[in-house]
Enzyme design. Structure first.
Site, PDB file in Angstrom:
ATOM      1  CE  LYS A 110      16.988  10.691  -1.156  1.00  2.56           C
ATOM      2  NZ  LYS A 110      17.183   9.692  -2.098  1.00  2.56           N
ATOM      3  CE  LYS A 190       9.351   8.023   8.341  1.00  3.14           C
ATOM      4  NZ  LYS A 190       9.941   8.138   7.157  1.00  3.14           N
ATOM      5  CE  LYS A 193      19.518   6.388   5.858  1.00  3.58           C
ATOM      6  NZ  LYS A 193      18.246   5.833   5.481  1.00  3.58           N
TER       7      LYS A 193
HETATM    8  P1  ADP Z   1      15.217   6.618   6.825  1.00  5.17           P
HETATM    9  O1  ADP Z   1      13.731   7.522   7.224  1.00  5.17           O
HETATM   10  O2  ADP Z   1      15.631   6.462   8.207  1.00  5.17           O
HETATM   11  O3  ADP Z   1      15.896   7.356   5.876  1.00  5.17           O
HETATM   12  P2  ADP Z   1      14.484   4.987   4.716  1.00  5.17           P
HETATM   13  O4  ADP Z   1      13.937   6.347   3.935  1.00  5.17           O
HETATM   14  O5  ADP Z   1      16.039   4.409   4.335  1.00  5.17           O
HETATM   15  O6  ADP Z   1      14.698   5.433   6.331  1.00  5.17           O
HETATM   16  O7  ADP Z   1      13.546   3.807   4.746  1.00  5.17           O
HETATM   17  C1  ADP Z   1      13.601   2.469   4.175  1.00  5.17           C
HETATM   18  C2  ADP Z   1      12.501   1.866   4.522  1.00  5.17           C
HETATM   19  O8  ADP Z   1      11.793   1.689   5.833  1.00  5.17           O
HETATM   20  C3  ADP Z   1      11.180   2.432   3.886  1.00  5.17           C
HETATM   21  O9  ADP Z   1      10.396   1.534   3.180  1.00  5.17           O
HETATM   22  C4  ADP Z   1      10.649   3.190   4.690  1.00  5.17           C
HETATM   23  O10 ADP Z   1       9.045   3.499   4.569  1.00  5.17           O
HETATM   24  C5  ADP Z   1      10.675   2.378   5.917  1.00  5.17           C
HETATM   25  N1  ADP Z   1      10.472   3.313   7.216  1.00  5.17           N
HETATM   26  C6  ADP Z   1      11.587   4.066   7.652  1.00  5.17           C
HETATM   27  N2  ADP Z   1      11.305   4.816   8.807  1.00  5.17           N
HETATM   28  C7  ADP Z   1      10.201   4.315   9.214  1.00  5.17           C
HETATM   29  C8  ADP Z   1       9.342   4.590  10.224  1.00  5.17           C
HETATM   30  N3  ADP Z   1       9.504   5.489  11.166  1.00  5.17           N
HETATM   31  N4  ADP Z   1       8.147   4.112  10.424  1.00  5.17           N
HETATM   32  C9  ADP Z   1       7.665   3.129   9.490  1.00  5.17           C
HETATM   33  N5  ADP Z   1       8.556   2.666   8.367  1.00  5.17           N
HETATM   34  C10 ADP Z   1       9.662   3.154   8.315  1.00  5.17           C
END
Ligand code: ADP
Ligand code: TRP
Length: 321
Positions: A110, A190, A193
């Site tokens: 971060k 992957k 956001k």
């Molecule tokens: P981002 O990567 O978009 O910031 P977050 O870290 O807020 O998403 O993830 C929120 C939840 O969604 C977590 O439990 C994370 O493991 C799951 N998650 C996020 N992106 C994916 C993905 N591409 N495939 C599977 N699970 C995901």
């Protein structure tokens, strides 16, 4: 068996969040006790605008309920409605070595992305441990990226129990869904956001359709067979389509004669149909703003009963009462 997980209210939820976090959580509410919350204290490390935070909390509550969270089965609340979590964070901080937090990847990532390195950002895993431990949770479904935070949580339990006695806190396990570990984004990385490559779950039809049509493909000519390995279209289609439709698309890929534009149209239709009942439910919920307040307030009451019980046990063990 008690399952607990938290979701940060930080913008529009995407298909990766749905398959990686929401769907497993919705399935788990059928087995044992489910405790789910919106991590708004955590979101304050990155969202500094009060209106934005408020709107995001409502948005994620709507999304989660529309995707099948049943407040009759799961306890669902907003983290900041249970201030006991801050007290447990402090108690945990007193056994937490600096080195444990200095090793955390998520803090370094971060800061690398340009987020100001505040104390809260650094201490984020201790607050997360408190979320989990305040409810005597047994299993915590999270994505791969949160695995290290669960290890920190387990270390803190061991240290507290060493200092104040076995049984002061319950040791939780991480539950990482293998099959959906990584939903690909529109560019093949992957879906996340932070990579700006997401397909949201909810939104207006036209811009969403445009996103599906923007999926990056190779330049295989229409008439030739298309590679099925690492195809974003196929990988996403598999999540939305029935088995037969998916196999038909694989066959059509291998046969040649169909362009990527046609495959994207099929993907679009399957995606739009898959989320149709949830979109409908979201609209119904949105039309009744009092409902969300009521669900979160009832959830907070139930969560708080449990939190007070656990915190009283820890306070007593630590000599605070
Ligand atoms: P981002 O990567 O978009 O910031 P977050 O870290 O807020 O998403 O993830 C929120 C939840 O969604 C977590 O439990 C994370 O493991 C799951 N998650 C996020 N992106 C994916 C993905 N591409 N495939 C599977 N699970 C995901
Ligand atoms: N840190 C988690 C994430 O970014 C959200 C979260 C906060 C959480 N507290 C938690 C997840 C407790 C599981 C358990 O996705």
């Amino acid at each position: 068996m008690r399952t607990l997980t938290g979701l940060q209210p930080s913008g529009t939820l995407h298909v990766g969040n749905y398959f990686g976090a929401m769907r497993p959580a919705v399935q788990l509410q059928e087995e044992g006790e489910a405790f789910y919350f919106i991590a708004d204290y955590h979101a304050m490390t990155t969202t500094h605008d009060p209106e934005e935070l408020r709107a995001n909390v409502r948005g994620v509550a709507l999304d989660f309920l529309a995707c099948g969270l049943d407040p009759g089965k799961a306890v669902f609340w907003r983290q900041s409605d249970i201030p006991e979590v801050c007290e447990l964070t402090w108690i945990l901080s007193t056994v937490c070595p600096m080195g444990l937090l200095q090793r955390c990847h998520s803090y370094k990532d971060k800061v690398g992305q340009g987020i100001a390195p505040s104390h809260a950002l650094f201490a984020y895993p201790v607050l997360m441990a408190a979320d989990i431990l305040l409810f005597d949770s047994n299993q915590v479904p999270v994505g791969e990226d949160q695995k290290q935070h669960l290890e920190v949580t387990r270390d803190l339990v061991i240290k507290i129990n060493e200092r104040y006695g076995e049984g002061t806190l319950v040791l939780p396990e991480a539950l990482i869904p293998e099959a959906v570990a990584k939903v690909p984004g529109l560019d093949g990385q992957k879906m996340s956001k932070s990579y700006n490559n997401t397909l949201p779950i909810f939104g207006e039809e036209k811009p969403l359709r445009k996103k599906v049509m923007q999926i990056v493909t190779d330049s295989t000519p229409v008439e030739e067979p298309k590679p099925t390995e690492d195809s974003v279209i196929l990988d996403l289609y598999k999540l939305f389509a029935g088995k037969e439709d998916y196999e038909q698309m694989v066959t059509d890929y291998q046969a040649g004669g169909t362009g990527y534009g046609d495959f994207k149209k099929r993907l679009w239709e399957a995606y739009w149909k898959f989320f149709a009942p949830m979109r409908e439910r979201r609209e119904e919920l949105q039309a009744d703003p009092g409902y969300i307040d009521q669900v979160l307030s009832e959830g907070a009451d139930r969560a708080r009963e449990e939190a007070s019980r656990v915190l009283a046990r820890v306070r007593k063990a630590a000599g605070l009462q």
